[in-house]
Write an enzyme that holds these catalytic residues in place. Structure first.
Site, PDB file in Angstrom:
ATOM      1  N   SER A 178      -2.003  12.452   7.346  1.00 26.37           N
ATOM      2  CA  SER A 178      -0.587  12.074   6.942  1.00 26.37           C
ATOM      3  C   SER A 178       0.549  12.394   7.972  1.00 26.37           C
ATOM      4  CB  SER A 178      -0.322  12.213   5.643  1.00 26.37           C
ATOM      5  OG  SER A 178      -0.327  13.773   5.390  1.00 26.37           O
ATOM      6  N   HIS A 206      -2.779   6.212   4.194  1.00 26.12           N
ATOM      7  CA  HIS A 206      -2.176   5.771   5.331  1.00 26.12           C
ATOM      8  C   HIS A 206      -3.029   4.857   6.112  1.00 26.12           C
ATOM      9  CE1 HIS A 206       1.219   8.583   4.825  1.00 26.12           C
ATOM     10  NE2 HIS A 206       0.219   9.420   4.495  1.00 26.12           N
ATOM     11  N   LYS A 238       2.725   2.955  -0.036  1.00 22.18           N
ATOM     12  CA  LYS A 238       2.910   3.160   1.523  1.00 22.18           C
ATOM     13  C   LYS A 238       2.780   1.479   2.128  1.00 22.18           C
ATOM     14  CE  LYS A 238       2.450   7.885   1.469  1.00 22.18           C
ATOM     15  NZ  LYS A 238       1.615   8.835   0.962  1.00 22.18           N
TER      16      LYS A 238
HETATM   17  C1  LIG Z   1       1.754  10.150   0.120  1.00 24.92           C
HETATM   18  C2  LIG Z   1       0.055  10.719   0.049  1.00 24.92           C
HETATM   19  C3  LIG Z   1      -0.221  10.715  -1.103  1.00 24.92           C
HETATM   20  C4  LIG Z   1       0.621  10.822  -2.380  1.00 24.92           C
HETATM   21  O1  LIG Z   1       0.624   9.491  -2.931  1.00 24.92           O
HETATM   22  P1  LIG Z   1       2.116   9.119  -3.806  1.00 24.92           P
HETATM   23  O2  LIG Z   1       1.486   7.592  -4.208  1.00 24.92           O
HETATM   24  O3  LIG Z   1       2.962   8.942  -2.843  1.00 24.92           O
HETATM   25  O4  LIG Z   1       1.990  10.200  -5.065  1.00 24.92           O
HETATM   26  C5  LIG Z   1      -1.696  11.399  -1.234  1.00 24.92           C
HETATM   27  N1  LIG Z   1      -2.297  11.511  -0.233  1.00 24.92           N
HETATM   28  C6  LIG Z   1      -2.109  11.289   0.871  1.00 24.92           C
HETATM   29  C7  LIG Z   1      -2.818  11.574   2.245  1.00 24.92           C
HETATM   30  C8  LIG Z   1      -0.498  10.756   1.059  1.00 24.92           C
HETATM   31  O5  LIG Z   1       0.082  10.580   2.370  1.00 24.92           O
END
Ligand SMILES: *Cc1c(COP(=O)(O)O)cnc(C)c1O
Length: 384
Positions: A178, A206, A238
């Site tokens: 991330s 991602h 995302k």
């Molecule tokens: C953003 C993210 C999460 C969390 O997901 P949310 O739906 O925002 O709670 C988990 N793992 C990774 C790698 C992330 O980038």
């Protein structure tokens, strides 16, 4: 007094340039957003395909509100599991090529729920050092031993697996990291999981929507199937532009998770508006090959644009393009200088990233165009 300590702790955070400040966004999530009252060209959202404010999704949400109301009224295991939730789970499983999927309200909840449902005391989780915070918390909650391996270092992981006496083993990794944007070596990870009879759990927050055929994610990118030991997690806030997450696996694995995951059971199922909207979003992702091609051409343009400059991008092939700065203070200063020019790029500091590796995290979206990229690269070169 016990609360005096809080004052001192807050001061210490301020001194280390570690205070986080929220900005108020008074426009929809697009690349030209109004941030704290100022119009800004933003490189900060994870809305890689420009779906967060997409009119077709807003329309799907409005229609869902009329058809289903706004709340689910309960947990999935009582009466909160509505038709849109069921349809979404089926569509997600089908999309990533897994027998079954389970939808969660957030990725944080999916991660912190699933790991403790799979392993516990006497077991060991092998985690990449750069895993997302939610995965780190997931391991702690599970009470399994936390064995960290150097980032993407398969020799190190193999040695640690070989040495381990744990009853059950679980390998845990981001699919696309991330804060670095690089991709986990999933074929090697899957081989090690097989060789050591371990679970392989991939958090593809991602990669989902971006990598692989029709955006099916990082497993698909490498041609690795979901099996009885491979579990896939995708998040939906995302690239999918809404919110939530899902876990995909074989029938018995997903049935077990449904029975034993506390963050699935002991929480209200999310609004049917969200799940119905996600069904539409999934359609746009599936048909989004042109969007993905555009995204990759923007990534290429940014990398070319900064290639001869003082700003060194990490070797990332994805929409996350970090520029390592080092000190917190300097990262904040560069971010502020860009902000003064109407460009918003967040400075990411510890504990989100390791100490001494504060960075600008540039994230690209199909909402950007070539001129936007050039504005950013020119501004950065001017600051060098
Ligand atoms: C953003 C993210 C999460 C969390 O997901 P949310 O739906 O925002 O709670 C988990 N793992 C990774 C790698 C992330 O980038």
């Amino acid at each position: 007094m016990i609360s005096d300590e809080i004052d001192r702790n807050l001061e210490a955070l301020a001194e280390e340039n570690l205070l986080r400040r929220r900005r108020i966004v008074s426009s929809p999530c697009t690349v030209m957003a109004e941030v704290d009252g100022n119009p800004m060209l933003t490189f900060s959202s994870n809305d890689y395909l420009g779906l967060a404010a997409h009119p077709a999704l807003a329309e799907a949400a409005a229609e869902a509100a009329r058809q289903w109301g706004v709340g689910s009224g309960g947990s999935h295991v009582v009466t909160g599991h509505m038709m849109p939730h069921e349809m979404l789970e089926e569509a997600l499983a089908d999309f990533v090529g897994a027998p079954r999927a389970l939808y969660f309200s957030t990725g944080y909840m999916a991660n912190t729920g699933i790991v403790p449902a799979l392993v516990g005391r006497g077991d060991a989780v092998f985690s990449d050092r750069l895993n997302h915070a939610s995965l780190i918390d997931a391991v702690q909650l599970s009470r399994a031993e936390n064995v960290r391996y150097r980032h993407n270092d398969m020799d190190h992981l193999a040695a640690l697996l070989k040495d381990s006496q744990a009853k059950r083993k679980l390998i845990l990794t981001d699919g696309v990291f991330s804060m670095d944007g690089d991709v986990a070596p999933l074929p090697a990870l899957a081989e090690l999981a097989e060789a050591h009879d371990a679970w392989l759990v991939v958090d593809d927050a991602h990669g989902f929507g971006i990598l692989g055929h029709e955006g099916r994610g990082t497993l698909s990118h490498f041609g690795i199937p979901v099996t009885s030991r491979v579990i896939y997690i995708g998040t939906l806030g995302k690239a999918a532009g809404v919110s939530g997450a899902f876990v995909a696996g074989t029938d018995p694995v997903v049935e077990w998770l449904l029975q034993r995951t506390r963050t699935y059971t002991f929480t209200t199922a999310s609004s049917p508006i969200i799940t119905a909207t996600l069904l539409k979003s999934l359609e746009l992702i599936r048909k989004g090959s042109l969007l993905r091609a555009r995204l990759f051409s923007l990534i290429e343009r940014l990398r070319m644009g900064l290639s001869q400059s003082r700003w060194e991008l990490l070797p990332s092939p994805t929409a996350i393009q970090p520029v390592i700065i080092g000190s917190n203070e300097e990262a904040l200063r560069v971010s502020q200088a860009l902000s003064d020019m109407g460009i918003f790029v967040p400075a990411i500091r510890p504990p989100t990233v390791p100490k001494g590796s504060a960075r600008l995290r540039i994230s690209l979206s199909t909402g950007h165009n070539d001129e936007h990229i050039d504005r950013l690269t020119d501004a950065l070169k001017g600051l060098a």
